[in-house]
Scaffold this active site. Structure first.
Site, short mmCIF file in Angstrom:
data_model
loop_
_atom_site.label_atom_id
_atom_site.label_comp_id
_atom_site.label_asym_id
_atom_site.label_seq_id
_atom_site.Cartn_x
_atom_site.Cartn_y
_atom_site.Cartn_z
CE LYS A 134 -3.71 2.30 2.46
NZ LYS A 134 -3.16 3.62 2.51
N GLY A 191 5.05 4.23 10.28
CA GLY A 191 4.50 5.58 10.34
C GLY A 191 3.96 6.15 11.72
CB SER A 192 1.54 8.19 13.05
OG SER A 192 0.26 7.56 12.51
N GLY A 195 -1.79 5.48 13.49
CA GLY A 195 -1.83 4.74 12.34
C GLY A 195 -1.35 3.18 12.69
N GLY A 196 -0.38 3.05 13.26
CA GLY A 196 0.35 1.55 13.73
C GLY A 196 -0.66 1.02 14.60
CD GLU A 215 10.73 2.99 12.17
OE1 GLU A 215 10.67 4.20 12.13
OE2 GLU A 215 11.13 2.28 11.21
CB CYS A 252 11.91 7.02 12.56
SG CYS A 252 13.10 6.12 11.55
CD GLU A 330 7.82 10.65 16.24
OE1 GLU A 330 8.78 10.94 15.58
OE2 GLU A 330 6.94 10.20 16.22
#
Length: 468
Positions: A134, A191-192, A195-196, A215, A252, A330
């Site tokens: 994706k 990603g965030s 989202g994760g 991650e 990151c 973060e």
């Protein structure tokens, strides 16, 4: 997808390695068009993207070499002992095998190295798992160029149809649908945290839960011990400025948290760091959405801004930091937070209270070894990589690298998304007990035809197993 999984899991190591190498060649063959397209979509520099393309290509070649050598499957053989008392010992042979089809969610900040042909895709393909990608909506044309190259490489190398594919739709719903699809067996995500975690929850709510290797967020704390601050405050301020502002603060591993004991030297350090950050030239964020989130994050902590410009320095004390949840989140962008501790004991205690991190960094002098050891003892529980007298930005693609950490840095601190060990995420063990020799996989037979390292009766060996 079922047919692709069955056919792709056993293409032979030479064929699989050749496919990965050909994919790397095809990406290089896109030429300048790939770099310029990506630069237009992301505002990243041509030099940065040229280096990132090299990293992407080298990752594919690294996994090709790993597959060709073969020892990554962790073959283990315990020979039978029919005369053992009180019960005979069975013949046991174990190795890692492909987990099954994997879906990969691409990152925004590395549009090549953590994207369509990035480490998640490369390691999953190397493990023998078909991949459904994706792409990130921030660089659609770049993603299409790379995906087309991988598909062409698969066709040339006669990989089964469906070994690699990329969906075009970028919606959140299609991502959740992918995770919930009964044929998908694992997820790779960069990603965030939001989202994760959404993907992780969806994967665990399935009738058959599957692993999500996500991650996510990390503050990447950097600790400056008193003697290091006294002796090197100017040098550390300069190094931090470069690390915080690298890639407009969108790495990151950006050090988003600086922790040190309060002192007059810390005042000078903070002034110099703020001055240097204020002189950073303007940079464009990767996407409008990321830029908006950065502005929202800064607005949440605006009372703590010590120096602002194109990069921000925030400052507070340890008591306030502990009490304000917004300070512990973060900030994805060019900003960092300095936390002043009242003592070294306070500094160590604060380290013990942090959430999971991708990295933690210590700046110390030789005479501070006892204090540094106490800090290391805490950080071993908090971070996947500990950096000594350096800066965490820059993740070397090497077998010994660990790019992961305790939650919320990742969903599983045992695994890495960078380096050859990343392949272990997409493999599962299977043990064959008392099997006919001709039905065993080649790697577990007595004749070690591939000359891989195997653990035979507890001893590493490349030798054949001699018949009794």
């Amino acid at each position: 997808m079922v047919e692709a999984a069955a056919a792709y899991r056993n293409p032979g190591p030479e064929s699989l390695a050749g496919f990965l190498e050909r994919a790397a060649e095809m990406i290089v063959a896109i030429g300048e068009d790939l770099i310029l397209t990506c630069a237009r979509e992301t505002a990243l520099s041509v030099d940065r993207l040229t280096g990132e393309r090299a990293r992407t290509v080298n990752q594919l070649k690294m996994f090709a070499a790993l597959v060709r050598e073969g020892s990554w499957i962790d073959a283990r053989i315990d020979k039978a002992n029919p005369d053992r008392k009180p019960a005979p010992k069975p013949d046991l042979r174990r190795m890692l095998t492909p987990l099954g089809p994997v879906t990969v969610f691409c990152a925004s900040n590395f549009p090549l190295a953590f994207s369509v042909a990035g480490g998640d895709t490369a390691s999953a393909l190397a493990a023998g798992c078909p991949v459904v990608v994706k792409p990130h909506p921030g660089h659609p044309k770049t993603s299409t160029l790379v995906a087309t190259s991988i598909i062409k490489a698969a066709e040339e190398c006669r990989m089964p149809a469906g070994a690699f594919s990329m969906i075009e739709e970028a919606s959140i719903q299609i991502g959740l649908d992918l995770v919930r699809h009964p044929l998908i067996k694992a997820v790779g995500f960069t990603g965030s945290t939001k989202g994760g975690r959404a993907l992780f929850d969806a994967a665990n709510a399935r009738p058959e839960p599957i692993p999500v290797f996500a991650e996510m967020g990390s503050l990447n704390p950097l600790f400056v011990l008193p003697a290091a601050l006294e002796n090197r405050w100017e040098q550390i301020a300069t190094g931090l400025t470069a690390s915080v502002s690298l890639g407009t603060g969108q790495f990151c591993t950006k050090p988003g948290l600086i922790i040190a004991q309060d002192s007059p030297v810390l005042d000078r350090f903070a002034a110099r760091l703020g001055e240097q950050l204020s002189q950073i030239p303007p940079g464009r964020m990767l996407t409008d959405a990321i830029s908006k989130r950065f502005e929202e994050s800064i607005s949440m902590v605006q009372n703590f801004i010590q120096q602002k410009g194109n990069a921000y320095l925030l400052a507070t004390d340890s008591k306030t930091f502990r009490a304000d949840d917004a300070l512990q989140q973060e900030i994805f962008g060019p900003a960092t937070l300095l936390v002043r501790c009242g003592s070294t004991d306070d500094l160590i205690e604060l380290a013990s209270e942090l959430e999971g991190q991708l990295t933690a960094t210590i700046h110390a002098e030789p005479q501070e070894s006892a204090l540094a050891q106490s800090l290391v003892n805490e950080l071993r529980e908090k971070a996947g990589r500990i950096v000594w007298n350096g800066y965490p930005t820059g993740v070397e693609v090497a077998p010994a690298m660990h790019h992961g950490g305790p939650y919320p840095a990742t969903t599983d601190s045992r695994f890495t998304s960078v380096g050859t060990a990343a392949i272990q995420r997409f493999a599962k063990p299977i043990c064959y007990q008392n099997f006919p020799h001709d039905l065993l996989p080649e790697e577990l037979r007595n004749n070690n035809a591939r000359k891989i390292w195997r653990l035979v009766n507890g001893t590493l060996s490349k030798e054949d197993i001699l018949p009794e």
